[in-house]
Motif scaffolding. Structure first.
Motif, PDB file in Angstrom:
ATOM      1  N   VAL A  39       0.830  -1.200   0.000  1.00 51.14           N
ATOM      2  CA  VAL A  39       0.000   0.000   0.000  1.00 51.14           C
ATOM      3  C   VAL A  39       0.867   1.253   0.000  1.00 51.14           C
ATOM      4  O   VAL A  39       0.558   2.245  -0.674  1.00 51.14           O
ATOM      5  CB  VAL A  39      -0.957  -0.010   1.215  1.00 51.14           C
ATOM      6  N   GLN A  40       1.987   1.194   0.707  1.00 50.64           N
ATOM      7  CA  GLN A  40       2.884   2.353   0.765  1.00 50.64           C
ATOM      8  C   GLN A  40       3.451   2.696  -0.609  1.00 50.64           C
ATOM      9  O   GLN A  40       3.806   3.841  -0.876  1.00 50.64           O
ATOM     10  CB  GLN A  40       4.054   2.062   1.720  1.00 50.64           C
ATOM     11  N   LYS A  41       3.524   1.698  -1.493  1.00 44.84           N
ATOM     12  CA  LYS A  41       4.110   1.911  -2.821  1.00 44.84           C
ATOM     13  C   LYS A  41       3.086   2.368  -3.850  1.00 44.84           C
ATOM     14  O   LYS A  41       3.461   2.731  -4.973  1.00 44.84           O
ATOM     15  CB  LYS A  41       4.772   0.609  -3.301  1.00 44.84           C
ATOM     16  N   GLN A  42       1.805   2.347  -3.487  1.00 47.23           N
ATOM     17  CA  GLN A  42       0.771   2.731  -4.432  1.00 47.23           C
ATOM     18  C   GLN A  42       0.810   4.231  -4.701  1.00 47.23           C
ATOM     19  O   GLN A  42       1.245   5.018  -3.856  1.00 47.23           O
ATOM     20  CB  GLN A  42      -0.604   2.344  -3.893  1.00 47.23           C
ATOM     21  N   TYR A  78      -6.889   8.389   9.785  1.00 45.06           N
ATOM     22  CA  TYR A  78      -6.237   8.259  11.081  1.00 45.06           C
ATOM     23  C   TYR A  78      -6.084   6.780  11.437  1.00 45.06           C
ATOM     24  O   TYR A  78      -6.997   5.986  11.219  1.00 45.06           O
ATOM     25  CB  TYR A  78      -7.056   8.952  12.161  1.00 45.06           C
ATOM     26  N   PHE A  79      -4.921   6.467  11.978  1.00 49.26           N
ATOM     27  CA  PHE A  79      -4.664   5.088  12.419  1.00 49.26           C
ATOM     28  C   PHE A  79      -4.082   5.138  13.826  1.00 49.26           C
ATOM     29  O   PHE A  79      -3.009   5.686  14.047  1.00 49.26           O
ATOM     30  CB  PHE A  79      -3.698   4.383  11.477  1.00 49.26           C
ATOM     31  N   TYR A  80      -4.804   4.541  14.767  1.00 48.09           N
ATOM     32  CA  TYR A  80      -4.369   4.487  16.165  1.00 48.09           C
ATOM     33  C   TYR A  80      -4.105   3.038  16.541  1.00 48.09           C
ATOM     34  O   TYR A  80      -4.973   2.180  16.364  1.00 48.09           O
ATOM     35  CB  TYR A  80      -5.443   5.076  17.077  1.00 48.09           C
ATOM     36  N   VAL A  81      -2.918   2.755  17.047  1.00 45.24           N
ATOM     37  CA  VAL A  81      -2.587   1.407  17.502  1.00 45.24           C
ATOM     38  C   VAL A  81      -2.011   1.512  18.909  1.00 45.24           C
ATOM     39  O   VAL A  81      -1.223   2.408  19.215  1.00 45.24           O
ATOM     40  CB  VAL A  81      -1.604   0.702  16.542  1.00 45.24           C
ATOM     41  N   ALA A  82      -2.439   0.602  19.788  1.00 45.44           N
ATOM     42  CA  ALA A  82      -1.970   0.615  21.169  1.00 45.44           C
ATOM     43  C   ALA A  82      -1.823  -0.808  21.662  1.00 45.44           C
ATOM     44  O   ALA A  82      -2.523  -1.727  21.208  1.00 45.44           O
ATOM     45  CB  ALA A  82      -2.953   1.387  22.056  1.00 45.44           C
ATOM     46  N   ILE A  83      -0.892  -0.991  22.605  1.00 46.61           N
ATOM     47  CA  ILE A  83      -0.664  -2.322  23.167  1.00 46.61           C
ATOM     48  C   ILE A  83      -0.191  -2.183  24.602  1.00 46.61           C
ATOM     49  O   ILE A  83       0.498  -1.218  24.955  1.00 46.61           O
ATOM     50  CB  ILE A  83       0.375  -3.102  22.322  1.00 46.61           C
ATOM     51  N   GLY A  84      -0.598  -3.133  25.445  1.00 40.51           N
ATOM     52  CA  GLY A  84      -0.185  -3.136  26.845  1.00 40.51           C
ATOM     53  C   GLY A  84       1.209  -3.723  27.010  1.00 40.51           C
ATOM     54  O   GLY A  84       1.838  -4.176  26.051  1.00 40.51           O
ATOM     55  N   GLN A 113       7.011  -3.754  14.501  1.00 41.88           N
ATOM     56  CA  GLN A 113       7.371  -3.944  13.095  1.00 41.88           C
ATOM     57  C   GLN A 113       6.381  -3.222  12.187  1.00 41.88           C
ATOM     58  O   GLN A 113       6.766  -2.552  11.215  1.00 41.88           O
ATOM     59  CB  GLN A 113       7.397  -5.438  12.751  1.00 41.88           C
ATOM     60  N   PHE A 114       5.091  -3.338  12.504  1.00 46.01           N
ATOM     61  CA  PHE A 114       4.069  -2.637  11.727  1.00 46.01           C
ATOM     62  C   PHE A 114       4.232  -1.127  11.859  1.00 46.01           C
ATOM     63  O   PHE A 114       4.105  -0.388  10.875  1.00 46.01           O
ATOM     64  CB  PHE A 114       2.680  -3.061  12.208  1.00 46.01           C
ATOM     65  N   LYS A 115       4.525  -0.666  13.056  1.00 50.17           N
ATOM     66  CA  LYS A 115       4.751   0.764  13.301  1.00 50.17           C
ATOM     67  C   LYS A 115       5.898   1.279  12.428  1.00 50.17           C
ATOM     68  O   LYS A 115       5.810   2.374  11.847  1.00 50.17           O
ATOM     69  CB  LYS A 115       5.060   0.984  14.784  1.00 50.17           C
ATOM     70  N   LYS A 116       6.948   0.512  12.333  1.00 51.20           N
ATOM     71  CA  LYS A 116       8.100   0.918  11.529  1.00 51.20           C
ATOM     72  C   LYS A 116       7.725   1.067  10.062  1.00 51.20           C
ATOM     73  O   LYS A 116       8.152   2.007   9.382  1.00 51.20           O
ATOM     74  CB  LYS A 116       9.232  -0.103  11.683  1.00 51.20           C
ATOM     75  N   ILE A 117       6.896   0.153   9.558  1.00 54.19           N
ATOM     76  CA  ILE A 117       6.455   0.227   8.164  1.00 54.19           C
ATOM     77  C   ILE A 117       5.600   1.471   7.946  1.00 54.19           C
ATOM     78  O   ILE A 117       5.785   2.213   6.978  1.00 54.19           O
ATOM     79  CB  ILE A 117       5.652  -1.039   7.790  1.00 54.19           C
ATOM     80  N   MET A 118       4.675   1.719   8.854  1.00 54.01           N
ATOM     81  CA  MET A 118       3.755   2.846   8.689  1.00 54.01           C
ATOM     82  C   MET A 118       4.461   4.189   8.813  1.00 54.01           C
ATOM     83  O   MET A 118       4.005   5.189   8.258  1.00 54.01           O
ATOM     84  CB  MET A 118       2.619   2.749   9.711  1.00 54.01           C
ATOM     85  N   GLU A 119       5.557   4.213   9.535  1.00 53.52           N
ATOM     86  CA  GLU A 119       6.280   5.470   9.730  1.00 53.52           C
ATOM     87  C   GLU A 119       7.493   5.597   8.807  1.00 53.52           C
ATOM     88  O   GLU A 119       8.236   6.567   8.882  1.00 53.52           O
ATOM     89  CB  GLU A 119       6.749   5.583  11.186  1.00 53.52           C
ATOM     90  N   SER A 120       7.664   4.625   7.898  1.00 54.12           N
ATOM     91  CA  SER A 120       8.863   4.613   7.057  1.00 54.12           C
ATOM     92  C   SER A 120       8.829   5.674   5.975  1.00 54.12           C
ATOM     93  O   SER A 120       9.860   6.089   5.473  1.00 54.12           O
ATOM     94  CB  SER A 120       9.041   3.234   6.408  1.00 54.12           C
ATOM     95  N   LYS A 121       7.651   6.091   5.592  1.00 50.70           N
ATOM     96  CA  LYS A 121       7.520   7.121   4.560  1.00 50.70           C
ATOM     97  C   LYS A 121       6.578   8.212   5.051  1.00 50.70           C
ATOM     98  O   LYS A 121       5.741   7.984   5.919  1.00 50.70           O
ATOM     99  CB  LYS A 121       6.974   6.527   3.260  1.00 50.70           C
ATOM    100  N   LYS A 122       6.743   9.373   4.481  1.00 50.99           N
ATOM    101  CA  LYS A 122       5.870  10.486   4.833  1.00 50.99           C
ATOM    102  C   LYS A 122       4.570  10.364   4.037  1.00 50.99           C
ATOM    103  O   LYS A 122       4.395  10.977   2.986  1.00 50.99           O
ATOM    104  CB  LYS A 122       6.553  11.818   4.547  1.00 50.99           C
ATOM    105  N   ASN A 123       3.684   9.531   4.532  1.00 52.58           N
ATOM    106  CA  ASN A 123       2.401   9.379   3.840  1.00 52.58           C
ATOM    107  C   ASN A 123       1.357  10.287   4.471  1.00 52.58           C
ATOM    108  O   ASN A 123       1.640  11.057   5.382  1.00 52.58           O
ATOM    109  CB  ASN A 123       1.956   7.909   3.857  1.00 52.58           C
ATOM    110  N   LYS A 124       0.138  10.181   3.996  1.00 48.59           N
ATOM    111  CA  LYS A 124      -0.928  11.080   4.425  1.00 48.59           C
ATOM    112  C   LYS A 124      -1.696  10.559   5.642  1.00 48.59           C
ATOM    113  O   LYS A 124      -2.580  11.237   6.139  1.00 48.59           O
ATOM    114  CB  LYS A 124      -1.899  11.311   3.262  1.00 48.59           C
ATOM    115  N   VAL A 125      -1.346   9.367   6.100  1.00 49.19           N
ATOM    116  CA  VAL A 125      -2.028   8.801   7.265  1.00 49.19           C
ATOM    117  C   VAL A 125      -1.505   9.458   8.539  1.00 49.19           C
ATOM    118  O   VAL A 125      -0.297   9.577   8.739  1.00 49.19           O
ATOM    119  CB  VAL A 125      -1.806   7.274   7.347  1.00 49.19           C
ATOM    120  N   GLN A 126      -2.440   9.884   9.390  1.00 48.61           N
ATOM    121  CA  GLN A 126      -2.068  10.370  10.721  1.00 48.61           C
ATOM    122  C   GLN A 126      -1.948   9.138  11.618  1.00 48.61           C
ATOM    123  O   GLN A 126      -2.946   8.609  12.097  1.00 48.61           O
ATOM    124  CB  GLN A 126      -3.126  11.334  11.246  1.00 48.61           C
ATOM    125  N   PHE A 127      -0.711   8.671  11.804  1.00 46.16           N
ATOM    126  CA  PHE A 127      -0.463   7.421  12.521  1.00 46.16           C
ATOM    127  C   PHE A 127       0.009   7.714  13.937  1.00 46.16           C
ATOM    128  O   PHE A 127       0.861   8.577  14.149  1.00 46.16           O
ATOM    129  CB  PHE A 127       0.595   6.594  11.793  1.00 46.16           C
TER     130      PHE A 127
END
Length: 344
Positions: free
Chosen positions: A196-199, A206-212, A227-241
């Motif tokens: 998806v990042q390459k599209q 908005y994408f909110y992820v949390a873990i205990g 690992q997922f966080k690293k992928i989502m933050e690897s590029k300056k996309n338009k998602v507010q993560f």
């Protein structure tokens, strides 16, 4: 050894002095006030004769009691595990109290029931088709909804919610993933996220992820979430993560605060727009009171309307300088605060 989920059983919260406990007690207070203080209807169970599953399936729908107050399309907050009383109750409490506090807009709350929960959430495609082709058309036939859906899930449900967000971002524009289990199907969610990042059309919303960080379940899932966080933050996309570490919470108690925090994040800009409208009304009523201009400027700043924010801070400073009810010491301190905000 195969990792398996235990039945969802929230644990008592035993760390009172934590920053996020305010939301916990706010949610718990809903029970104390009773149904007379609920701003949402009790969930109404609907049945769908599903051609996709070949059986009659259930969903639940809860609406604001003042649904007719605003004649405009509503937001839809859709969550899985709708047949789990604890998950459903936590969602309803979060939505009720955030709506009461004007932190989220009017929203229709939709819960999805499962017959084979783990299989449906992990295999995902059939459940996704059921929601998009059968659930949403049934809901929109009765209620006026905005196009964008907020999808919410916990554990395997968070894995499924993430899949929906990545697969059809135009529809599932907000995602709340609490203590997600991202390991099913050989970790295919990472590959999907990378693709998806390459599209050319980058995802938005908005994408909110949390873990205990307590007990084995969330500790074992943490590396996958990071690992997922690293992928989502690897590029300056338009998602507010946004990633949040729910310290002191475990896999089964994380939804207690995670749902509300996620909704608050996803609708943060909506709330700032509301603050802006409110301060404009107050400025018209009290044109000489400088703090309404400061709050208006704060909202503009948050909404990235920086030039307007700077101009409004300057208006606040000018009014402050003429405020005869403030001591010279406080005037100097307040002006310094406004100047610091402008520099940010």
């Amino acid at each position: 050894m195969e990792w398996k989920e235990r039945p969802y059983k929230p644990k008592a919260f035993d760390h009172a002095m934590k920053p996020i406990t305010t939301l916990f007690f706010m949610l718990a207070a809903w029970h104390c006030f009773g149904q007379s203080h609920s701003f949402y209807s009790k969930p109404d169970t609907l049945r769908i004769d599903s051609k996709i599953f070949g059986t009659v399936r259930k969903i639940s729908v809860s609406i604001p009691n003042d649904y007719d107050k605003l004649q405009q399309p509503k937001n839809c907050i859709l969550y899985v595990d709708g047949g789990d009383d604890e998950i459903a109750g936590t969602m309803l409490q979060a939505v009720n109290n955030l709506y009461l506090s004007d932190d989220i807009p009017q929203s229709i709350l939709v819960g999805i029931f499962h017959e084979n929960r783990d299989q449906e959430l992990q295999e995902k495609n059939k459940l996704y088709e059921f929601i998009t082709a059968e659930v949403l058309p049934k809901i929109t036939a009765t209620y006026s909804l905005k196009k964008e859906i907020t999808v919410v899930g916990h554990s395997f449900g968070a894995y499924f919610a993430t899949f929906c967000f990545l697969k059809n971002n135009a529809l599932f524009n907000n995602c709340i993933a609490i203590s997600p289990a991202f390991w099913p199907n050989n970790g295919d969610i990472y590959l999907i996220a990378e693709q998806v990042q390459k599209q050319q059309d980058q995802p938005t919303g908005y994408f909110y992820v949390a873990i205990g960080n307590k007990r084995w379940d969330d500790i074992s899932l943490r590396s996958g979430v990071l690992q997922f966080k690293k992928i989502m933050e690897s590029k300056k996309n338009k998602v507010q993560f946004y990633f949040q570490d729910l310290k002191g919470f475990n896999h089964h108690s994380s939804p207690t605060v995670g749902f509300g925090l996620g909704l608050n994040f996803c609708f943060d800009d909506w709330e700032w727009e509301s603050v802006l409208e409110e301060q404009n009304r107050r400025i018209r009523a009290f044109p000489d009171f400088w703090q309404h201009d400061e709050l208006k400027a704060d909202a503009l700043q948050h909404l990235n309307r920086t030039q307007e924010a700077s101009e409004t801070y300057q208006i606040a400073i000018k009014k402050l300088q003429g405020d005869k009810n403030i001591s010279p010491t406080n005037r100097k301190r307040f002006i310094k605060r406004l100047n610091n905000k402008m520099r940010r």
